[in-house]
Design a protein around this motif. Structure first.
Motif, short mmCIF file in Angstrom:
data_model
loop_
_atom_site.label_atom_id
_atom_site.label_comp_id
_atom_site.label_asym_id
_atom_site.label_seq_id
_atom_site.Cartn_x
_atom_site.Cartn_y
_atom_site.Cartn_z
N VAL A 1 0.85 -1.19 0.00
CA VAL A 1 0.00 0.00 0.00
C VAL A 1 0.89 1.25 0.00
O VAL A 1 0.58 2.23 -0.67
N ALA A 2 2.00 1.22 0.72
CA ALA A 2 2.93 2.36 0.73
C ALA A 2 3.41 2.68 -0.68
O ALA A 2 3.50 3.85 -1.06
N ALA A 3 3.72 1.67 -1.47
CA ALA A 3 4.17 1.87 -2.84
C ALA A 3 3.07 2.51 -3.68
O ALA A 3 3.33 3.39 -4.50
N ALA A 4 1.83 2.10 -3.48
CA ALA A 4 0.70 2.68 -4.21
C ALA A 4 0.52 4.14 -3.85
O ALA A 4 0.30 4.98 -4.71
N VAL A 5 0.63 4.45 -2.56
CA VAL A 5 0.48 5.85 -2.11
C VAL A 5 1.58 6.71 -2.71
O VAL A 5 1.33 7.79 -3.25
#
Length: 82
Positions: free
Chosen positions: A22-26
């Motif tokens: 999710v961090a990569a998506a954000v």
């Protein structure tokens, strides 16, 4: 070729590869995870779930450590960028 999936970050669709956090998506959406009490953007610091700087809301669940959760198709991610 890795498969892709689409998540939503603050209402905008973001395409990520399967297995992305999710961090990569954000970060791929050009967002920070949260805003500090001093108004500074915050994001993943430790990358292993200890610092809690990468907290976001995922599918309505608050305080999710984005560096520890893998994206799933149609996941709704919200930061406190409002």
């Amino acid at each position: 070729m890795p498969s892709q999936l689409t998540v939503t970050v603050n209402g905008a669709p973001v395409v990520v590869v399967s297995g992305a956090t999710v961090a990569a998506a954000v970060m791929g959406a050009g967002q920070s995870c949260r805003i500090s009490v001093n108004g500074e953007p915050r994001g993943p610091l430790c990358g292993m779930g200890i610092c809690f700087e990468c907290r976001v809301m995922v599918n309505g669940n608050p305080h999710v450590r984005s560096c520890q959760v893998l994206c799933e198709q149609d996941m709704d991610i919200a930061t406190d960028q409002s």
